[in-house]
Design an enzyme around this catalytic site. Sequence first.
Site, PDB file in Angstrom:
ATOM      1  N   LYS A 124       0.863  -1.190   0.000  1.00 19.82           N
ATOM      2  CA  LYS A 124       0.000   0.000   0.000  1.00 19.82           C
ATOM      3  C   LYS A 124       0.893   1.232   0.000  1.00 19.82           C
ATOM      4  O   LYS A 124       1.571   1.527   0.982  1.00 19.82           O
ATOM      5  CB  LYS A 124      -0.932   0.009   1.212  1.00 19.82           C
ATOM      6  CG  LYS A 124      -1.940   1.148   1.160  1.00 19.82           C
ATOM      7  CD  LYS A 124      -2.895   1.118   2.345  1.00 19.82           C
ATOM      8  CE  LYS A 124      -3.938   2.227   2.197  1.00 19.82           C
ATOM      9  NZ  LYS A 124      -3.346   3.580   2.042  1.00 19.82           N
ATOM     10  N   TRP A 125       0.873   1.970  -1.103  1.00 19.33           N
ATOM     11  CA  TRP A 125       1.744   3.121  -1.281  1.00 19.33           C
ATOM     12  C   TRP A 125       1.186   4.351  -0.578  1.00 19.33           C
ATOM     13  O   TRP A 125      -0.024   4.501  -0.447  1.00 19.33           O
ATOM     14  CB  TRP A 125       1.940   3.394  -2.775  1.00 19.33           C
ATOM     15  CG  TRP A 125       2.646   2.252  -3.427  1.00 19.33           C
ATOM     16  CD1 TRP A 125       2.087   1.118  -3.937  1.00 19.33           C
ATOM     17  CD2 TRP A 125       4.053   2.107  -3.555  1.00 19.33           C
ATOM     18  NE1 TRP A 125       3.064   0.281  -4.397  1.00 19.33           N
ATOM     19  CE2 TRP A 125       4.278   0.854  -4.181  1.00 19.33           C
ATOM     20  CE3 TRP A 125       5.143   2.906  -3.232  1.00 19.33           C
ATOM     21  CZ2 TRP A 125       5.557   0.384  -4.461  1.00 19.33           C
ATOM     22  CZ3 TRP A 125       6.419   2.443  -3.518  1.00 19.33           C
ATOM     23  CH2 TRP A 125       6.624   1.203  -4.132  1.00 19.33           C
TER      24      TRP A 125
END
Length: 366
Positions: A39-40
């Site tokens: 998850k950026w």
Amino acid sequence: MDLPVMPPVLPMLAKSVKGLPDPAKYSVGEVPGLYFEPKWDGFRCVVFRDGDEIELASRNTKPLTRYFPEVVEAMRAQLPARCVLDGEIFVAIDDRLEFEVLQNRLHPAASRVNLLAEQTPAGFVAFDLLALGDTSYLDSPFAERRAALEEALSGAPGPVFLTRTTTDTGVAEEWFHQFEGAGLDGVVAKPLGAPYQQNARAMLKIKHERTADVVVAGYREHKTSTPEHPLLGSLLLGLYDDGQLQHVGVSASFTAARRAELHAELQPLVCEVSDHPWGEWQEWAIANPDRAPGTQSRWSVGKDLTFTPLRPDRVLEVAYDHMEGRRFRHTAQFRRWRPDREPASCGYDQLDEPVKYDLARILSVE
């Protein structure tokens, strides 16, 4: 611009779950299972490219193109000639994502935009394919979209990257713990058989959650508060550092009944701002590099940031996901009062420090 998927596009969203989901319990159509991705922590961005024409759109469809000229040039060199991609714009400093630095890239002055493009260049990581050539992939299952995306971005050297994926929950669990040290904030799970569903929470996100004991140092009133029916909007939280009470974030998201209860409960602690540890901050700074309570920043111009100071006598346990510098990255969640804790004992030393991890290893798709 003439593409099979045209703007505006509202990106597909994710709902929070606790712990990694079991892929065996997820099946869409005849396709079972989940893909897991890091998850950026950046700006969600949908990219539209038709030849030399490129448009970058934010999660709420606002244009981002002018703020990231270096990313646009990289996309001209590295993306297929006609495509629509979903991904994230990020800035990395010393092999770690820095969201606060990324926020500073949204500047109104073109000269400043160009300077920041050189000083703090951004990158783009792609994690979904919406269109390629004359073909729309919106109705295709994610497994098919991912395969086409891998082929389309094969060999891209950066700063345009392809996110990593795995179907192995063991690997995803390692990512969840290791990648935080590079500034990522969890893991996303996507059903292999799901189409691209605009503005729907069709994905799953697993984020870090920790707790901390913080000092309640003030509050802001809710926008619907009135003198007859006062309501608390948010609690201002602090942690001690070398004897100084620092602003670490806020806690909010209460029911209307709880807002009224908290407002009444905290009245005995209300004090004069001149007697408060943060009183001196009201004497300076229209600009607010430290985001001190009651002062303005470029992001808060026009907002009422006045707060009611409270004697820093009460300790609250809150849940938070991760830090951004010296503050909570997001709104902290109220858990419980801690009458057994002394406010002076609430310092930064209680916070978890993620083990550093090399961002370059995450961006290298094996």
